[in-house]
Design an enzyme around this catalytic site. Structure first.
Site, mmCIF file in Angstrom:
data_model
loop_
_atom_site.group_PDB
_atom_site.id
_atom_site.type_symbol
_atom_site.label_atom_id
_atom_site.label_comp_id
_atom_site.label_asym_id
_atom_site.label_seq_id
_atom_site.Cartn_x
_atom_site.Cartn_y
_atom_site.Cartn_z
ATOM 1 N N GLY A 1 61.241 113.546 102.903
ATOM 2 C CA GLY A 1 62.027 113.337 104.117
ATOM 3 C C GLY A 1 62.957 114.472 104.443
ATOM 4 N N SER A 2 64.127 114.105 104.977
ATOM 5 C CA SER A 2 65.008 115.070 105.619
ATOM 6 C C SER A 2 65.414 116.242 104.740
ATOM 7 C CB SER A 2 66.274 114.367 106.083
ATOM 8 O OG SER A 2 67.178 115.335 106.573
ATOM 9 N N SER A 3 65.419 117.410 105.384
ATOM 10 C CA SER A 3 65.856 118.653 104.737
ATOM 11 C C SER A 3 67.340 118.614 104.397
ATOM 12 C CB SER A 3 65.589 119.808 105.680
ATOM 13 O OG SER A 3 66.299 119.617 106.898
ATOM 14 N N VAL A 4 68.091 117.712 105.067
ATOM 15 C CA VAL A 4 69.538 117.628 104.857
ATOM 16 C C VAL A 4 69.850 116.915 103.539
ATOM 17 C CG1 VAL A 4 71.728 117.012 105.957
ATOM 18 C CG2 VAL A 4 69.776 117.553 107.356
ATOM 19 N N GLY A 5 68.815 116.341 102.920
ATOM 20 C CA GLY A 5 68.983 115.735 101.605
ATOM 21 C C GLY A 5 69.609 116.707 100.606
#
Lengths: 387, 127
Positions: free
Chosen positions: B58-62
């Site tokens: 999922g999200s790269s902001v992880g």
């Protein structure tokens, strides 16, 4: 991974702390993907802009970093949490959020990024020539760039793209290379799919696929459906590329996406029969989508609040072309620099459920914002929610 | 030990998930608690554990979530995956959390709740 002596010096701190941090990230991601070297990239798209997602520690990190760090290549940035032009219309947004979000915005601007605040850089800029190496962190944008834009990027993380922006380099691995193993083929078995169906196909493909997938049984989807596919795929897995194929490769493993698979995705993300507000735009809407929407809304009005997210650049063009008047007359609220995902504009004290056509939006509304979701394709939203 | 992504030593209790983890969507960045019901470690905290899971999704902001967990003193003391993805690798690199990649067999042999010692210099895991 082989580093040049210049790169080794930077990693060892000889060129300052900022570059040392950047190279430490590039080396870890290079090791993670078995890269043999670093290569130059032309464009970095950064995520980690919304205060809701990066929090106080992210805000502090960027504030410190931006004292010294400057981007070396073209760099664009993801949406923030709010639209600063419309804060007064959202009474529940606290001053602390506004202050911290402004600090994050200013840190990125200080580093020299273009203040796009958009998850759809491909809707704002002409794409560079085919096979250009870029470094896109926003997952839907990375998938779009690889699959429809002919560019080359891995599904970068917020930090790997930031390190690429500061150094102008990325590890040479995975999708940046020419040869990858034959990907799995997803067989699309649904006829006349809506953009919601494409979002679910993407969510399914992201779960079962590895780095790249082939998709058969699909003919020329429109841009809205393509963006929904990219958004859904980026949410559920590590897959960063798809290719539509007419003929299935014999060597490729095959998986069907039919009614049963679709219902499973729908049941996972659709948790309400109706919403208190509507959101459109995750990914943010492009010019063509706003044009369509203004035509669909002719003579109709929304019966509840409808937030419509697009980038500021697209909003300005759409105003010039007169697409926005009809949407605002119908009661749609045009918001820029933010999007459905993790925006605090949705007041969870007053909102139990949100209606949307976005699979990506649904996932984060449910898991991060903490509201229920009512999923419908845009045509059905217009039919049910306007008069 | 197949591959070291971020160097370091750690000793602690294993928290093992067979689900890939979306750090942005599924993990509370203040407490380290998993808040997505679909995970087998739902409502458990990864604070001070050796987190063992297949890979990030999922999200790269992880990556920022991992950094925030560390800043909020709720981070795992080490991570062990079967596949290194860019989000987890870069998050651990910035947060200085030792991270290694192991084979599926080694992954299967690590039991939830056991004490484990990781030393990336000598490339050893002690169960």
């Amino acid at each position: 991974m082989e580093l040049t002596s210049e790169e080794k010096d930077a990693l060892n701190g000889k060129h300052g702390e900022t570059l040392q941090i950047a190279y430490r990230i590039l080396v870890a991601t290079g090791e993670a993907t078995d890269a043999e070297k670093l290569i130059p990239i032309k464009w970095a798209h950064l995520s980690g802009v919304n205060y809701n997602t990066i929090g106080d520690s992210g805000e502090q990190f960027l504030r410190e970093l931006s004292k010294d760090a400057r981007v070396k290549v073209k760099a664009t940035v993801n949406p923030m949490g709010i639209d600063f032009d419309h804060i007064s219309e959202f009474n529940h947004i606290d001053d602390e959020f506004v202050k911290k979000q402004a600090s994050i915005r200013d840190s990125y601007i200080r580093m020299g990024v273009e203040p796009t605040f958009s998850c759809t850089p491909y809707d704002i800029f002409d794409l560079p020539e085919k096979n250009t190496q870029v470094s896109f962190a926003e997952s839907n944008a990375a998938i779009f760039a690889n699959s429809l834009g002919g560019l080359k990027t891995n599904k970068e993380s917020a930090f790997s793209a930031l390190a690429s922006a500061i150094t102008g380099k990325s590890p040479y691995s995975d999708l940046r290379k020419e040869n990858i193993a034959t990907p799995m083929t997803i067989r699309m078995k649904m006829d006349n799919p809506s953009e919601l169906d494409f979002g679910m196909l993407g969510f399914f493909a992201g779960k079962v696929g590895d780095t790249s997938v082939n998709i058969s049984g699909v003919s020329q989807p429109n841009r809205r459906s393509c963006k929904a596919l990219c958004g859904g795929m980026g949410t559920s897995g590590t897959c960063a590329k798809f290719q539509f194929v007419d003929n299935e490769d014999e060597k490729s493993e095959k998986v069907d996406f039919g009614k049963e698979e679709m219902n499973e995705v729908f049941d996972e993300l659709n948790t309400a029969e109706k919403g208190d507000v509507i959101t459109l735009g995750s990914p943010q809407l492009g010019l063509e989508e706003l044009s369509d929407l203004s035509k669909m809304l002719k003579g109709k009005s929304f019966q509840k609040r409808c937030m419509i997210f697009c980038s500021r650049a697209v909003q300005e063009q759409a105003r010039t072309l007169d697409y926005i008047n009809e949407i605002e007359r119908a009661g749609g609220e045009i918001l820029s620099d933010c999007c459905t995902c993790l925006t605090p504009l949705i007041d969870t004290n007053e909102t139990d459920a949100v209606t949307t056509n976005s699979i990506k939006g649904a996932y984060y509304l449910k898991n991060s914002t903490g509201v229920d979701v009512n999923l419908k394709p845009l045509s059905k939203i217009i039919e049910d929610e306007t008069k | 030990m197949s591959k070291v992504i971020v160097q370091g030593n750690a000793q602690g209790k294993v928290l093992k998930s067979t689900n890939p983890i979306n750090f942005l969507g599924a993990v509370d960045k203040k407490t380290g608690i998993i808040r997505d019901k679909k995970y087998d470690i739902f409502e458990k905290s990864m604070k001070d554990t050796v987190l063992v899971f297949p890979h990030g999704i999922g999200s790269s902001v992880g990556a920022y979530t991992i950094y925030s967990l560390k800043s909020n003193q709720s981070a795992p003391i080490a991570m062990i995956c079967t596949k290194a993805d860019l989000t987890v690798a870069s998050g651990c690199a910035l947060a200085n959390i030792p991270m290694i990649v192991v084979s599926n067999e080694e992954f299967d042999s690590i039991q939830d709740g056991n004490q484990i010692t990781i030393d990336t210099k000598s490339e050893k895991i002690f169960n």
